[in-house]
Design an enzyme around this catalytic site. Structure first.
Site, mmCIF file in Angstrom:
data_model
loop_
_atom_site.group_PDB
_atom_site.id
_atom_site.type_symbol
_atom_site.label_atom_id
_atom_site.label_comp_id
_atom_site.label_asym_id
_atom_site.label_seq_id
_atom_site.Cartn_x
_atom_site.Cartn_y
_atom_site.Cartn_z
ATOM 1 N N GLY A 120 48.931 58.643 -41.520
ATOM 2 C CA GLY A 120 50.341 59.162 -41.078
ATOM 3 C C GLY A 120 50.507 59.728 -43.173
ATOM 4 O O GLY A 120 48.620 60.048 -43.748
ATOM 5 N N LYS A 506 29.341 76.663 -22.738
ATOM 6 C CA LYS A 506 29.924 75.196 -22.248
ATOM 7 C C LYS A 506 28.996 75.153 -20.711
ATOM 8 O O LYS A 506 28.440 73.604 -20.522
ATOM 9 C CB LYS A 506 30.983 75.099 -22.168
ATOM 10 C CG LYS A 506 32.013 75.553 -23.597
ATOM 11 C CD LYS A 506 31.733 74.137 -24.052
ATOM 12 C CE LYS A 506 31.875 73.811 -25.333
ATOM 13 N NZ LYS A 506 30.775 74.594 -26.521
ATOM 14 N N GLU A 509 25.214 73.718 -21.893
ATOM 15 C CA GLU A 509 25.416 72.295 -22.523
ATOM 16 C C GLU A 509 25.505 71.561 -21.852
ATOM 17 O O GLU A 509 24.488 70.648 -21.927
ATOM 18 C CB GLU A 509 26.038 72.811 -23.595
ATOM 19 C CG GLU A 509 26.026 73.867 -24.781
ATOM 20 C CD GLU A 509 27.107 73.605 -25.722
ATOM 21 O OE1 GLU A 509 26.742 73.050 -27.054
ATOM 22 O OE2 GLU A 509 28.702 73.233 -24.954
#
Length: 629
Positions: A120, A506, A509
């Site tokens: 955090g 995309k 691939e």
């Protein structure tokens, strides 16, 4: 402004499930060797952080701490050589936010007998540091966590460990998941969560604390998920959960049904799908703290560039490879449209070989997920040798490109394990949007109200991405109609053209189907010859300045029997009447709409790849980081 307010609330809600630094925590108390259990847990959490790691464990001397820069294997080689044995300890794998990757900045942090690991951000750590320095505490790292460690130690002078943690956290502003040990209270771990996940594992006389279930799933499937503001105290006798006022909390114990391999993917079948669905969080991390809605200004400190420099540069060159190159083309439209500055975009591997006319009056923007792409590094070095300043947009802290750049803008999208980039692409585009606004402000092409409007829409994006992801079921069904196709064409105009390129990439691939992306106006100059009754044509047709031209392109495809898959805005019904399949995304401004258009294309490629039996996480012949030319 009402929409902006909703966007802020949406962003804050998204923060609740991990808008923060992607680091991994593991704690253990039990009859096994805690050193071995913690190292195993860290290896399973390495997807959450990968630049440094450390372990702290109870020993005869009190608490021993071992830390190192690098991956878990580097830590393991040090620890395993020592043959260490313990019954309790904590470990951490880090992805740097405050402070560069180094042994000094690695967790656990120590102050006297107190040891802390933390995920955090402590927002008021400078204020706490000043106070603690005044009391004589010495700081040895650049991290915000060290301030928390000293603060807890200060309170343990008079309080038990759990009460000291409660008292310290009352002074802390920010978000955290922490695990704390005190050498004066052996075999006890205190954990607390606020806006960062923390889960407890229950075994046979052994107990676990981790930021994610995969860390201990090989040992236990019985878990308790801590809620906001809850504290757990783990000892050899069991676990006790309270709120931060010390009141007992009854927690439900849940059984995890995932296999360990599935759990590492957060329950998703593949890392690629997990990372697609992480995009609301990733985009939120990219924008958090990087602009002010109060004055409508982008924080130039985040870019490492001055307003004077941005005002005076004459031209921008963008270099990148693959998906990052597509982000760069989208960035060209943003920068030229918003800041009215000329931009050239090059594939990195071509830049050096065209004798580029780049000078000290120019800025090169380098886009690379890994920061280690060989072609991109070569282009960056060429620009610097010619006197130009370089700005790297990168995901990996301390990478080569980041170290060699004059300025760095980290996307903070978190580790991306799937080879085909998804969340990194969106965060790169988001980074370029912020850069375009910063340039517009520095150059006087963008007024305060216009800036606030552009930034206000940015706040709404995590929620709009969530809504876009809800189209997955429709796309999953649609994929069944197209997974046997021989090829695809993707068409877009203006800023949506690079999204067509990205959609086609995309699909290539992930599914090994040949696909081409084109500017829609170029269709009649050749690609139209490919259209027949078997060819799917993906049309990016939001309601924008070029919408009517896209409608003409759709008519051209329909008249030749092509199968139109259209993606458009929710408020636009015209396109859907002309398409075989139609996907609707939320309305946004023309500069941010491309990000929403990209998401259905990612999902379509993923589901087609799965139906074809392809390895979507590790496609053949591809590597995550291309480190050779």
């Amino acid at each position: 402004m009402q929409q902006v307010a909703k966007g802020i609330i949406s962003l804050l809600l998204i923060t609740k499930y991990q808008l923060l630094s992607m680091c991994g925590i593991i704690g253990y108390i039990g009859n096994k060797n805690a050193v071995t259990v913690i190292l195993e847990g860290l290896k399973r959490l390495e997807y959450r952080g990968y630049d440094s790691a450390g372990i702290a464990f109870f020993s005869e001397k009190g608490i021993d701490v071992i830390r190192c820069k690098g991956k878990i294997k580097d830590l393991a080689s040090i620890v395993e050589a020592k043959g260490l044995v313990s019954r309790g300890g904590i470990g951490h794998t880090r992805w740097a936010t405050h402070g560069k990757p180094s042994e000094e900045n690695a967790h656990p942090h120590r102050s006297g007998g107190i040891v802390v690991v933390h995920n955090g951000i402590i927002e008021n750590y400078l204020e706490l540091k000043k106070k603690l320095t005044g009391k004589g505490y010495l700081f040895e790292s650049d991290t915000d966590t060290e301030a928390l460690c000293h603060l807890i130690r200060d309170y343990t002078e008079t309080l038990s460990l759990e009460d000291a943690v409660r008292a310290a956290l009352k002074e802390v502003k920010g978000a955290y998941a922490i695990a704390v040990m005190n050498e004066k209270e052996p075999l006890k771990i205190v954990g607390v969560r606020k806006d960062s996940p923390l889960v407890v594992g229950l075994g046979d006389r052994e107990y676990f604390l981790a930021s994610d279930v995969p860390a201990f799933l090989h040992h236990s499937r019985e878990v308790m998920f801590l809620d906001e503001g809850e504290m757990v105290v783990i000892t050899g006798d069991g676990v006790v959960v309270t709120d931060l006022d010390g009141m007992p909390v009854q927690k439900e114990v849940k059984s995890i049904t995932w296999s360990p391999s599935m759990a590492e993917k957060g329950g998703y079948r593949h890392f690629m799908l997990k990372e697609i669905f992480e995009q609301p969080r990733a985009v939120g991390d990219t924008i958090r703290g990087r602009f002010s809605m109060e004055d409508g200004r982008v924080n130039l400190y985040e870019f490492g560039l001055s307003g004077d420099f941005l005002r005076d540069i004459k031209k921008i060159f963008i270099v990148a490879c693959g998906t990052s190159w597509h982000a760069g083309i989208a960035g060209k439209y943003m920068i030229e449209g918003i800041a009215r500055m000329p931009v050239e975009v090059d594939v990195s591997s071509e830049f050096r070989y065209r004798k580029p006319l780049i000078t000290p009056e120019h800025l090169m923007v380098v886009i690379t997920q890994s920061g280690e792409t060989a072609d991109t590094l070569a282009a960056q070095r060429e620009a610097r040798s010619l006197g130009a300043k370089t700005l790297t947009i990168c995901n990996v802290v301390g990478s080569t490109s980041a170290r060699e750049a004059d300025a760095v803008f980290y996307t903070h999208s978190g580790p991306e394990i799937g080879v085909a980039s998804t969340k990194a692409f969106l965060t790169q585009v988001m980074s370029l949007y912020l850069l375009a606004i910063a340039l517009g402000q520095a150059r006087g092409t963008l007024g305060t109200e216009e800036s606030k409007e552009l930034l206000g829409e940015l706040l709404l994006m995590p929620g709009k991405i969530e809504k876009t992801l809800a189209t997955e079921e429709m796309i999953k069904v649609m994929a069944k109609d197209y997974f046997k196709a021989r090829g695809f064409i993707y068409l877009g105009r203006g800023i949506n053209y690079p999204i067509a390129l990205e959609g086609a990439l995309k699909l290539k691939e992930i599914s090994y189907i040949h696909a081409e992306g084109y500017p829609a106006g170029e269709m009649k100059h050749g690609p139209i010859a490919l259209i027949d009754e078997e060819l799917p044509v993906v049309m990016l047709a939001p309601k924008d300045a070029l919408f009517e031209k896209m409608m003409s392109n759709i008519q051209e495809v329909n008249s030749r029997g092509g199968k139109v898959i259209a993606i458009t805005n929710e408020s636009n019904g015209e396109v859907c009447d002309l398409a075989k399949n139609c996907i609707k995304i939320p309305d946004s401004n023309p500069y941010l709409t491309p990000m929403l258009l990209a998401i259905p294309l990612q999902l379509l490629a993923y589901h087609i790849g799965v139906l074809r039996g392809c390895d979507v996480d590790q496609p053949r012949n591809l590597a995550k980081s291309v480190t050779v030319e």
